[in-house]
Design a protein around this motif. Structure first.
Motif, PDB file in Angstrom:
ATOM      1  N   LEU A   1      43.998  56.309  70.322  1.00 38.39           N
ATOM      2  CA  LEU A   1      44.882  55.843  71.386  1.00 38.39           C
ATOM      3  C   LEU A   1      45.327  57.002  72.273  1.00 38.39           C
ATOM      4  CD1 LEU A   1      46.574  53.750  72.842  1.00 38.39           C
ATOM      5  CD2 LEU A   1      48.300  53.977  71.024  1.00 38.39           C
ATOM      6  N   ARG A   2      45.662  58.134  71.685  1.00 36.83           N
ATOM      7  CA  ARG A   2      46.050  59.287  72.501  1.00 36.83           C
ATOM      8  C   ARG A   2      44.934  59.669  73.459  1.00 36.83           C
ATOM      9  NH1 ARG A   2      49.480  63.992  69.568  1.00 36.83           N
ATOM     10  NH2 ARG A   2      50.066  64.286  71.733  1.00 36.83           N
ATOM     11  N   GLY A   3      43.702  59.613  72.981  1.00 37.27           N
ATOM     12  CA  GLY A   3      42.575  59.919  73.845  1.00 37.27           C
ATOM     13  C   GLY A   3      42.441  58.930  74.996  1.00 37.27           C
ATOM     14  N   LEU A   4      42.614  57.641  74.705  1.00 37.92           N
ATOM     15  CA  LEU A   4      42.535  56.624  75.751  1.00 37.92           C
ATOM     16  C   LEU A   4      43.630  56.812  76.792  1.00 37.92           C
ATOM     17  CD1 LEU A   4      41.830  53.468  73.544  1.00 37.92           C
ATOM     18  CD2 LEU A   4      40.223  54.570  75.121  1.00 37.92           C
ATOM     19  N   LEU A   5      44.827  57.154  76.349  1.00 41.02           N
ATOM     20  CA  LEU A   5      45.921  57.370  77.291  1.00 41.02           C
ATOM     21  C   LEU A   5      45.664  58.599  78.148  1.00 41.02           C
ATOM     22  CD1 LEU A   5      49.018  56.581  75.025  1.00 41.02           C
ATOM     23  CD2 LEU A   5      47.863  55.078  76.655  1.00 41.02           C
ATOM     24  N   ALA A   6      45.127  59.654  77.544  1.00 42.43           N
ATOM     25  CA  ALA A   6      44.820  60.875  78.301  1.00 42.43           C
ATOM     26  C   ALA A   6      43.765  60.605  79.372  1.00 42.43           C
ATOM     27  CB  ALA A   6      44.353  61.966  77.357  1.00 42.43           C
ATOM     28  N   GLU A   7      42.846  59.698  79.086  1.00 42.44           N
ATOM     29  CA  GLU A   7      41.788  59.350  80.049  1.00 42.44           C
ATOM     30  C   GLU A   7      42.275  58.381  81.123  1.00 42.44           C
ATOM     31  OE1 GLU A   7      38.806  57.573  77.664  1.00 42.44           O
ATOM     32  OE2 GLU A   7      38.450  59.362  76.445  1.00 42.44           O
ATOM     33  N   GLY A   8      43.439  57.784  80.920  1.00 44.86           N
ATOM     34  CA  GLY A   8      43.920  56.771  81.845  1.00 44.86           C
ATOM     35  C   GLY A   8      43.196  55.450  81.726  1.00 44.86           C
ATOM     36  N   ALA A   9      42.590  55.187  80.558  1.00 45.06           N
ATOM     37  CA  ALA A   9      41.757  53.999  80.386  1.00 45.06           C
ATOM     38  C   ALA A   9      42.547  52.698  80.478  1.00 45.06           C
ATOM     39  CB  ALA A   9      41.036  54.061  79.038  1.00 45.06           C
ATOM     40  N   LEU A  10      43.860  52.750  80.197  1.00 41.33           N
ATOM     41  CA  LEU A  10      44.674  51.536  80.218  1.00 41.33           C
ATOM     42  C   LEU A  10      45.503  51.415  81.488  1.00 41.33           C
ATOM     43  CD1 LEU A  10      45.969  51.536  76.529  1.00 41.33           C
ATOM     44  CD2 LEU A  10      43.767  50.750  77.426  1.00 41.33           C
ATOM     45  N   GLY A  11      45.469  52.426  82.351  1.00 40.26           N
ATOM     46  CA  GLY A  11      46.349  52.444  83.505  1.00 40.26           C
ATOM     47  C   GLY A  11      47.752  52.842  83.084  1.00 40.26           C
ATOM     48  N   ASP A  12      48.743  52.331  83.790  1.00 43.13           N
ATOM     49  CA  ASP A  12      50.139  52.584  83.420  1.00 43.13           C
ATOM     50  C   ASP A  12      50.494  51.682  82.238  1.00 43.13           C
ATOM     51  OD1 ASP A  12      50.479  54.355  85.570  1.00 43.13           O
ATOM     52  OD2 ASP A  12      50.986  52.707  86.927  1.00 43.13           O
ATOM     53  N   VAL A  13      50.939  52.278  81.152  1.00 44.29           N
ATOM     54  CA  VAL A  13      51.286  51.485  79.971  1.00 44.29           C
ATOM     55  C   VAL A  13      52.614  50.772  80.207  1.00 44.29           C
ATOM     56  CG1 VAL A  13      51.876  51.565  77.524  1.00 44.29           C
ATOM     57  CG2 VAL A  13      49.996  52.952  78.399  1.00 44.29           C
ATOM     58  N   TRP A  14      52.615  49.476  79.925  1.00 47.61           N
ATOM     59  CA  TRP A  14      53.817  48.673  80.067  1.00 47.61           C
ATOM     60  C   TRP A  14      54.460  48.400  78.712  1.00 47.61           C
ATOM     61  CZ3 TRP A  14      50.780  44.874  83.678  1.00 47.61           C
ATOM     62  CH2 TRP A  14      50.711  45.428  84.963  1.00 47.61           C
ATOM     63  N   ARG A  15      53.650  48.086  77.724  1.00 52.05           N
ATOM     64  CA  ARG A  15      54.228  47.782  76.405  1.00 52.05           C
ATOM     65  C   ARG A  15      53.330  48.319  75.296  1.00 52.05           C
ATOM     66  NH1 ARG A  15      55.202  42.292  76.419  1.00 52.05           N
ATOM     67  NH2 ARG A  15      53.631  41.612  74.926  1.00 52.05           N
ATOM     68  N   PHE A  16      53.981  48.915  74.304  1.00 45.90           N
ATOM     69  CA  PHE A  16      53.317  49.459  73.124  1.00 45.90           C
ATOM     70  C   PHE A  16      53.800  48.677  71.921  1.00 45.90           C
ATOM     71  CE2 PHE A  16      53.799  52.830  69.684  1.00 45.90           C
ATOM     72  CZ  PHE A  16      52.470  52.805  69.290  1.00 45.90           C
ATOM     73  N   GLU A  17      52.883  47.994  71.245  1.00 46.31           N
ATOM     74  CA  GLU A  17      53.208  47.267  70.022  1.00 46.31           C
ATOM     75  C   GLU A  17      52.562  47.980  68.840  1.00 46.31           C
ATOM     76  OE1 GLU A  17      51.944  43.250  70.374  1.00 46.31           O
ATOM     77  OE2 GLU A  17      53.105  42.861  72.196  1.00 46.31           O
ATOM     78  N   SER A  18      53.360  48.260  67.838  1.00 47.64           N
ATOM     79  CA  SER A  18      52.877  48.973  66.652  1.00 47.64           C
ATOM     80  C   SER A  18      53.404  48.264  65.419  1.00 47.64           C
ATOM     81  CB  SER A  18      53.367  50.424  66.685  1.00 47.64           C
ATOM     82  OG  SER A  18      53.029  51.110  65.507  1.00 47.64           O
ATOM     83  N   ARG A  19      52.498  47.953  64.504  1.00 45.68           N
ATOM     84  CA  ARG A  19      52.888  47.227  63.295  1.00 45.68           C
ATOM     85  C   ARG A  19      52.467  48.001  62.053  1.00 45.68           C
ATOM     86  NH1 ARG A  19      51.527  43.596  67.146  1.00 45.68           N
ATOM     87  NH2 ARG A  19      52.835  41.723  67.352  1.00 45.68           N
ATOM     88  N   PHE A  20      53.415  48.167  61.157  1.00 45.18           N
ATOM     89  CA  PHE A  20      53.111  48.684  59.826  1.00 45.18           C
ATOM     90  C   PHE A  20      53.573  47.605  58.865  1.00 45.18           C
ATOM     91  CE2 PHE A  20      52.267  53.159  58.201  1.00 45.18           C
ATOM     92  CZ  PHE A  20      51.664  52.701  57.048  1.00 45.18           C
ATOM     93  N   GLU A  21      52.676  46.664  58.595  1.00 39.75           N
ATOM     94  CA  GLU A  21      53.040  45.453  57.854  1.00 39.75           C
ATOM     95  C   GLU A  21      52.304  45.385  56.528  1.00 39.75           C
ATOM     96  OE1 GLU A  21      53.803  42.464  61.638  1.00 39.75           O
ATOM     97  OE2 GLU A  21      51.755  42.723  60.869  1.00 39.75           O
ATOM     98  N   ARG A  22      52.987  44.804  55.543  1.00 37.63           N
ATOM     99  CA  ARG A  22      52.417  44.604  54.210  1.00 37.63           C
ATOM    100  C   ARG A  22      52.824  43.229  53.700  1.00 37.63           C
ATOM    101  NH1 ARG A  22      54.652  50.473  52.200  1.00 37.63           N
ATOM    102  NH2 ARG A  22      52.866  51.753  52.819  1.00 37.63           N
ATOM    103  N   TRP A  23      52.113  42.759  52.682  1.00 39.41           N
ATOM    104  CA  TRP A  23      52.474  41.511  52.016  1.00 39.41           C
ATOM    105  C   TRP A  23      52.823  41.856  50.573  1.00 39.41           C
ATOM    106  CZ3 TRP A  23      54.704  37.240  52.151  1.00 39.41           C
ATOM    107  CH2 TRP A  23      54.449  36.192  51.276  1.00 39.41           C
TER     108      TRP A  23
END
Length: 355
Positions: free
Chosen positions: A138-160
């Protein structure tokens, strides 16, 4: 790296010490695992079996009695011991690595940072998830500008884990600094700050859902960053259907990635860094695209960079030997604790907290 290896004393040989720290220290050029501290006889034997040349001590006092024989102390013991042990090590003139969270409060973290600076000593915090495969990608994609301006970042660390496992991590005693907010929350908040910078507002919902649970096991945080990005972060032990690890939405495209980095599982299974370390199969790669879910064929697959937990201790060794940069400073950890403390207040009071 040349010269005599730096001698490392590791305090704690539970999950953090045995699965993460000991194998990574032993695999790092310029470091040697000298001593493991644990009072548990089974863990003592486990340490000797895994590292035949290691010394074993029953208490931290035994280790500090030989502080002149050591160069670095790594603290992987229960959270409540982090601050007193780090303070003792710094006062003994030793460089220190502390597992996350470095402290229960940002004030304590800054106190330790001040003590280290006053004594001219190295103090770092183990935030291994900065070297997860998906995070590096993801850091690489952001550095390349592949997503444009980021509006929302969703991150999940989920378990059952519908039944509590017990132990200090699930204790309701505030002195233990348990619960998912400070455990998995330390990871997702740190990653959000690294990617998108300082936070101005925090809203959180923190719930105890499981019968018999004593502390939060299902937590959500909504962060507003100073640059306008919104981070939605989930840490849960009660998720029967796991969501994507990352969903990042920008003005040009989004990135969606499922599945956890494979390094923890490999270390738990006795794997050690070497050729092919941290890689994952193509079917687990994330996708970049716009307009359709990757689960229905949308987007293009993006090769996931290899995860690289060994990079943390390689940076520690270089910092101590050659004056290289600290991979994770106590000041950075304190900034994350500012957010976690605000989240705790927000969840308690049911309102957003300004930072």
């Amino acid at each position: 790296m040349t010269g005599t290896p730096l001698r490392v004393g590791l305090i704690g040989y539970g999950l953090a010490g045995s699965v993460f720290h000991a194998p990574l220290i032993a695999a790092t050029e310029g470091l040697v695992l000298d001593t493991v501290v644990t009072s548990n006889p089974e863990r003592q034997e486990q340490a000797r079996a895994g590292f035949p040349d290691v010394r074993v001590a029953g208490t931290p006092d035994e280790l500090f009695a030989r502080s002149g024989d050591l160069d670095l102390i790594v603290i992987a013991s229960p959270n409540r011991t982090h601050v007193p042990l780090a303070r003792t090590a710094l006062e003994a003139g030793l460089a220190v690595v502390v597992d996350k969270p470095v402290a229960g409060t940002a004030a304590e973290a800054r106190e330790l940072a001040g003590l280290a600076e006053k004594r001219g000593l190295f103090l770092s915090v183990f935030q291994n998830r900065r070297w997860d495969n998906d995070f590096l990608t993801l850091r690489g994609l952001l550095a390349e500008g592949a997503l444009g301006d980021v509006w929302r970042f969703e991150s999940r660390f989920e378990r059952w884990r519908p039944r509590p496992k017990g132990g200090w991590r699930e204790s309701g005693d505030p002195a233990e600094i348990g619960g998912l907010l400070y455990d998995l929350g330390s990871h997702v908040v740190d990653q959000a700050l690294v990617l998108f910078g300082p936070v101005t507002q925090v809203y959180a919902e923190s719930v105890v859902r499981r019968a018999g649970a004593e502390t939060d096991d299902d937590t959500f945080l909504a962060l507003t960053h100073a640059n306008g990005v919104r981070s939605h972060l989930y840490a849960s032990a009660t998720t029967a259907q796991l969501g994507p690890r990352f969903r990042v939405l920008g003005s040009k495209a989004g990135y969606v990635k499922y599945g956890l980095d494979p390094q923890e599982a490999a270390l738990r299974d006795g794997g050690r860094p070497g050729p092919g370390w941290g890689t994952e199969p193509e079917e687990l790669w994330g996708h970049v695209g716009a307009g359709e879910s990757p689960l229905t064929g949308g987007g293009d697959p993006v090769p996931t960079l290899p995860g690289d937990y060994p990079a943390y201790y390689a940076a520690v060794a270089k910092a101590l030997a050659d004056g290289g940069p600290n991979p994770v400073t106590a000041a950075e950890a304190a900034a994350a604790l500012d957010v976690l403390e605000a989240a705790r207040r927000s969840a308690r009071d049911g309102m957003a907290v300004q930072l």
